[in-house]
Design a protein around this motif. Sequence first.
Motif: not given
Length: 209
Positions: A143, A177, A180, A184-188, A199, A203
């Motif tokens: 990250e 991950v 943006d 903002l972080r989004a984990r899949f 996804i 975004k």
Amino acid sequence: MKKILVTAGPTRERIDPIRFISNYSTGRFGYEIAREARRRGFDVTLISGPTALKTPSGVKIVRVETALEMREAVLKRSKNADCIIMAAAVCDWKAKKPRQKKIKKRGGKFVLELEQNPDILKELGRRKRYALVGFALETEGLEKNALKKLREKNLDIIVANKLNGNKLFGSNNIDIVIIDRQGLRARFRKKTKKALANIILDKALNFTI
Ligand code: CTP
């Protein structure tokens, strides 16, 4: 109609007429993104390095081999794009002097001098009038490194994958991950490339003008 430019696959950097430098990229992620974007009705151009994949129907394909060819193909089409997704695994290095003739094995040692390829994504970030998505493949500091690339290359979104062994390449269940530009972080976890393609498109489209 929105115009989407996607790059995919590895590049190949020639050493001599027989050999090249490349990487393990299969191109599947980029092809999946192009297919899903087309399914949504967008005007999609896929700029692809060498892969064994079939072009998704309705997608315009431009085939390239080297990083320099990919750069030219992408920059030429970037002015009209609403969104550019750089999923290609562009080789960072190329042979300084590719040989015209086969390199013969003389003696025991051979030193190949490499020089850096231009960073296409970074160039795209400097003249930005489109939503810009980059990828980061890391073996450590996922990250932190991805965030650094997002800032340095002026991206809207970065899609970060951690590589364990070489399990990711060609695999369909991956962990990513997405970060943006707002941080903002989004984990899949364990998602298919098709699900992730959607996804990423959702975004990315938020950042188009
Ligand atoms: N990329 C590019 N041109 C290059 C190298 C990479 O456009 N010459 C793009 C890739 O398509 C990807 C992103 O940059 O979207 C990140 O690539 P990566 O190899 O992970 O990062 P680098 O910036 O090359 O950094 P490093 O090799 O130091 O990790």
